[in-house]
Design an enzyme around this catalytic site. Structure first.
Site, PDB file in Angstrom:
ATOM      1  N   ASP A  27     -25.711 -25.751 -18.410  1.00  0.00           N
ATOM      2  CA  ASP A  27     -24.828 -26.596 -18.908  1.00  0.00           C
ATOM      3  C   ASP A  27     -24.268 -27.693 -17.835  1.00  0.00           C
ATOM      4  OD1 ASP A  27     -25.806 -25.247 -21.054  1.00  0.00           O
ATOM      5  OD2 ASP A  27     -23.828 -24.705 -21.829  1.00  0.00           O
ATOM      6  N   GLU A  75     -26.285 -27.526 -23.414  1.00  0.00           N
ATOM      7  CA  GLU A  75     -25.605 -27.210 -24.983  1.00  0.00           C
ATOM      8  C   GLU A  75     -25.543 -28.686 -25.573  1.00  0.00           C
ATOM      9  OE1 GLU A  75     -21.458 -25.438 -24.919  1.00  0.00           O
ATOM     10  OE2 GLU A  75     -21.368 -25.722 -26.976  1.00  0.00           O
ATOM     11  N   LYS A 132     -29.805 -25.814 -26.127  1.00  0.00           N
ATOM     12  CA  LYS A 132     -29.316 -24.610 -26.998  1.00  0.00           C
ATOM     13  C   LYS A 132     -28.180 -25.220 -27.797  1.00  0.00           C
ATOM     14  CE  LYS A 132     -26.427 -23.032 -23.090  1.00  0.00           C
ATOM     15  NZ  LYS A 132     -25.078 -23.146 -23.553  1.00  0.00           N
ATOM     16  N   LYS A 135     -23.403 -21.166 -27.687  1.00  0.00           N
ATOM     17  CA  LYS A 135     -22.892 -20.783 -25.994  1.00  0.00           C
ATOM     18  C   LYS A 135     -24.049 -20.135 -25.219  1.00  0.00           C
ATOM     19  CE  LYS A 135     -19.217 -22.874 -27.344  1.00  0.00           C
ATOM     20  NZ  LYS A 135     -19.217 -24.436 -27.100  1.00  0.00           N
ATOM     21  N   VAL A 160     -21.842 -23.700 -15.832  1.00  0.00           N
ATOM     22  CA  VAL A 160     -20.638 -23.715 -16.360  1.00  0.00           C
ATOM     23  C   VAL A 160     -20.490 -23.524 -17.803  1.00  0.00           C
ATOM     24  CG1 VAL A 160     -19.696 -25.267 -14.656  1.00  0.00           C
ATOM     25  CG2 VAL A 160     -20.601 -26.191 -16.991  1.00  0.00           C
ATOM     26  N   THR A 161     -19.300 -22.999 -18.685  1.00  0.00           N
ATOM     27  CA  THR A 161     -18.326 -22.742 -17.855  1.00  0.00           C
ATOM     28  C   THR A 161     -18.543 -21.120 -17.954  1.00  0.00           C
ATOM     29  OG1 THR A 161     -16.873 -22.087 -19.980  1.00  0.00           O
ATOM     30  CG2 THR A 161     -16.797 -24.443 -18.894  1.00  0.00           C
ATOM     31  N   CYS A 165     -20.127 -20.238 -21.670  1.00  0.00           N
ATOM     32  CA  CYS A 165     -21.711 -20.140 -21.766  1.00  0.00           C
ATOM     33  C   CYS A 165     -22.058 -19.362 -20.759  1.00  0.00           C
ATOM     34  CB  CYS A 165     -22.326 -21.577 -21.723  1.00  0.00           C
ATOM     35  SG  CYS A 165     -21.774 -22.464 -23.075  1.00  0.00           S
ATOM     36  N   GLN A 205     -16.826  -1.836 -13.678  1.00  0.00           N
ATOM     37  CA  GLN A 205     -17.359  -0.441 -14.565  1.00  0.00           C
ATOM     38  C   GLN A 205     -18.732  -0.084 -13.981  1.00  0.00           C
ATOM     39  OE1 GLN A 205     -16.286  -0.113 -18.850  1.00  0.00           O
ATOM     40  NE2 GLN A 205     -15.695  -2.358 -18.644  1.00  0.00           N
TER      41      GLN A 205
HETATM   42  C1  C5J Z   1     -19.976 -24.286 -22.067  1.00  0.00           C
HETATM   43  C2  C5J Z   1     -18.045 -24.905 -23.722  1.00  0.00           C
HETATM   44  N1  C5J Z   1     -21.324 -24.732 -21.681  1.00  0.00           N
HETATM   45  N2  C5J Z   1     -17.186 -24.237 -22.764  1.00  0.00           N
HETATM   46  N3  C5J Z   1     -19.553 -24.608 -22.997  1.00  0.00           N
HETATM   47  O1  C5J Z   1     -19.337 -23.333 -21.449  1.00  0.00           O
HETATM   48  O2  C5J Z   1     -17.831 -25.194 -24.586  1.00  0.00           O
END
Ligand code: C5J
Length: 236
Positions: A27, A75, A132, A135, A160-161, A165, A205
């Protein structure tokens, strides 16, 4: 059989088995990264995401040179928004919503300028781009089949982010049996605290759903010619 090369990572070495590793770039779209775009309209500091671009551009170039499969994701939604759940459309109180006209076209709508990937990281010819609606990059996409058909078992994850995502995709990938290595300087969050804790959550973990390293650790392993001369074993 020679064992795969490994990258130093947290919580331990991450193997890069030949022919089974792909680079996933999540993204890196104008709507999230450009000033005046959707990300900024939500009150975010896009500078936090811009920092990712130079190291990710280097990783992308080296991955291409090393012959890795490179997969990009975006996205976004169909122009009639039929693939956008009403709950997602209503969420929050942004000044602009998904589908609204923005400075870079309709926000997060496929085919619009803002929905596409930033110029610095533009997909090369032949590199798959997975669109997509959610997320995670596996939900309602053909990513699983794409990876299976290519024989991929290990993912180097960037984009990102971090806490949205990237996390969702890494968790989905982990549940499907893929090993994921997240590059800390090649993923970004609008929130420094989420970036820090988001990365810790991946590898805590004993690597609960992945491994974490940085681009400087992975680049010389992908392309041994980047190693300093002192680190290259001399021939006997
Ligand atoms: C992504 C979002 N790509 N933060 N989308 O992380 O809405």
């Amino acid at each position: 059989m020679t064992p795969p090369v490994t990258v130093a990572a947290d919580p331990g070495p991450f193997p890069l088995p030949e022919g089974k590793v792909a680079l996933l770039v999540i993204d890196m779209q104008r709507d999230f990264l450009l000033p005046g775009g959707f990300g900024e309209s939500l009150g975010n500091d896009v500078g936090q995401l811009q920092r990712v671009v130079p190291p990710l551009a280097r990783v992308l170039a080296v991955a291409r040179e090393a012959g890795l499969l490179v997969i990009h994701t975006r996205e976004g939604h169909l122009p009639d928004l039929s693939d956008c759940p009403p709950a997602k459309l209503r969420r929050g109180s942004p000044s602009q919503r998904i589908g609204d006209p923005g400075p870079y076209g309709r926000i997060l709508v496929r085919g619009e300028f803002g929905h596409d990937i930033i110029d610095e990281l533009a997909p090369a010819a032949g590199e798959p781009v997975v669109d997509k609606p959610g997320k995670g990059a596996f939900y309602a996409t053909g990513l699983q089949e794409l990876l299976d058909d290519a024989g991929i078992t290990h993912l180097i994850v960037t984009g990102v982010t971090t806490e949205v995502c990237v996390h969702t995709t890494v968790r989905e990938a982990n549940d499907r049996g893929f090993d994921c290595l997240v590059l800390s300087d090649c993923v970004g969050s609008y929130f420094p605290e989420f970036q820090r804790v988001g990365l810790q959550m991946v590898s805590a973990q004993g690597g609960i759903f992945g491994w974490v390293t940085d681009s400087l650790s992975v680049l010389p392993v992908l392309l041994p010619s980047l190693l300093p001369p002192s680190a290259v074993p001399s021939p006997v």
